[in-house]
Design an enzyme around this catalytic site. Structure first.
Site, PDB file in Angstrom:
ATOM      1  N   HIS A  35      -0.969 -11.021  39.564  1.00 45.57           N
ATOM      2  CA  HIS A  35      -2.241 -10.509  39.039  1.00 45.57           C
ATOM      3  C   HIS A  35      -1.974  -9.491  37.934  1.00 45.57           C
ATOM      4  CE1 HIS A  35      -6.339  -8.568  39.440  1.00 45.57           C
ATOM      5  NE2 HIS A  35      -5.624  -7.544  39.004  1.00 45.57           N
ATOM      6  N   GLU A  36      -1.078  -8.548  38.194  1.00 49.73           N
ATOM      7  CA  GLU A  36      -0.788  -7.503  37.204  1.00 49.73           C
ATOM      8  C   GLU A  36      -0.126  -8.083  35.959  1.00 49.73           C
ATOM      9  OE1 GLU A  36      -2.033  -4.629  37.372  1.00 49.73           O
ATOM     10  OE2 GLU A  36      -2.761  -4.857  39.417  1.00 49.73           O
TER      11      GLU A  36
END
Length: 302
Positions: free
Chosen positions: A144-145
């Site tokens: 996600h990051e």
């Protein structure tokens, strides 16, 4: 030759929103500086120098300042082999260069990414997150990051938030110092100076709303991209549920320290159950995020 795009799924909706936000913020910025120049005609060189200097500082140093403020400490593969191993797997899946890897000594379970580009990117996980998540859950969070870096929305958010920061500073200066103290009467310039705090407050509010709308969408986009890249939306959903549930057990003092950096975090930290921060959160609700991941899981299972 330029490097090929990563394997993260492109998001035209995110791209469109980033372009629209930058256009509107730019238009607002021109109007705002124009008002300042009209009000302070004799001081235009100072205004341009100050606004230009603040913009450069915001763009070039905001990611470093945020990483420092959140206690990010860069670690080597020998110091954090499991974290580096997870990042290596994601980079191989996404065909991306490896970012700098960091750990923040905090019991608040969270992660964040900073950086204006892939070359300056840093991905950080807190010790609280590393201690609580299973390997596949951690992979989902870090994917996600990394998608924020791949889609370059971190840089756009940095630029977009500049005008709000500038307007907020000018509002405080006007209220504390009193722009209009030396301009009494019905002088048009004096009236314009009296309006500067009001105009600054309006500009700040519009900038705040624009960046919040973009921020909420980009979090959903990052969830979607991470789930599609790893092929395990259920692992990311499990991480979201676990991290959100653990927030209630974190001491209020720790949550209060983390709150100013919520726009960077995987899951926002709130020091109070009911607050304006929740209403104007930079993230969509947990239910929205889980609902999207459930739909992706259903689509992948077909």
């Amino acid at each position: 030759m330029p490097r090929a795009r990563s394997r993260y799924a492109p998001d035209r909706g995110l791209t469109g929103r980033m372009v629209t936000t930058m256009f509107l913020i730019g238009l607002l910025y021109v109007v705002f500086v124009g008002v300042l120049l009209a009000a302070l005609r004799g001081s235009w060189p100072i205004i341009l120098i100050i606004t230009g200097g603040l913009f450069i500082a915001q763009f070039w140093f905001s990611d470093r300042i945020a990483a420092y403020g959140m206690g990010a400490r860069e670690v080597t593969p020998e110091q954090a082999p499991e974290l580096h191993g997870t990042i290596d797997r994601i980079c191989a899946l996404a065909d991306m260069p490896k970012p700098k890897v960091a750990i923040a000594e905090s019991d608040v379970p969270n992660a964040f990414a900073t950086g204006r580009s892939e070359k300056t990117a840093l991905v950080c996980a807190t010790t609280g997150l590393l201690r609580r998540l299973e390997p596949e859950e951690l992979e989902g969070v870090l994917a996600h990051e990394m998608s924020h870096v791949a889609h370059r929305d971190v840089a756009v958010m940095t630029i977009a938030s500049f005008l709000g920061v500038l307007a907020g500073i000018i509002t405080r200066i006007a209220l504390w110092g009193g722009f209009a103290r030396s301009r009494p009467g019905n002088d048009p310039a004096g009236i314009l100076l009296l309006l500067i705090p009001l105009i600054s407050a309006v500009v700040y509010a519009i900038s705040f709303l624009l960046t919040r709308l973009l921020s909420r969408y980009r979090e959903l986009s990052a969830d979607r991209a991470a789930a599609l890249l790893t092929g395990r939306p259920s692992a990311l959903a499990s991480a979201l549920t676990k991290v959100s549930g653990q927030m209630a057990r974190i001491p209020t003092e720790d949550l209060r320290k983390a709150e100013p950096y919520n726009a960077f975090y995987f899951v926002p930290a709130f020091s109070a159950k009911e607050s304006l921060g929740r209403l104007f959160s930079s993230h969509p609700t947990l239910e929205q995020r889980l609902d999207q991941l459930s739909r992706i899981s259903t689509d992948l299972s077909r």
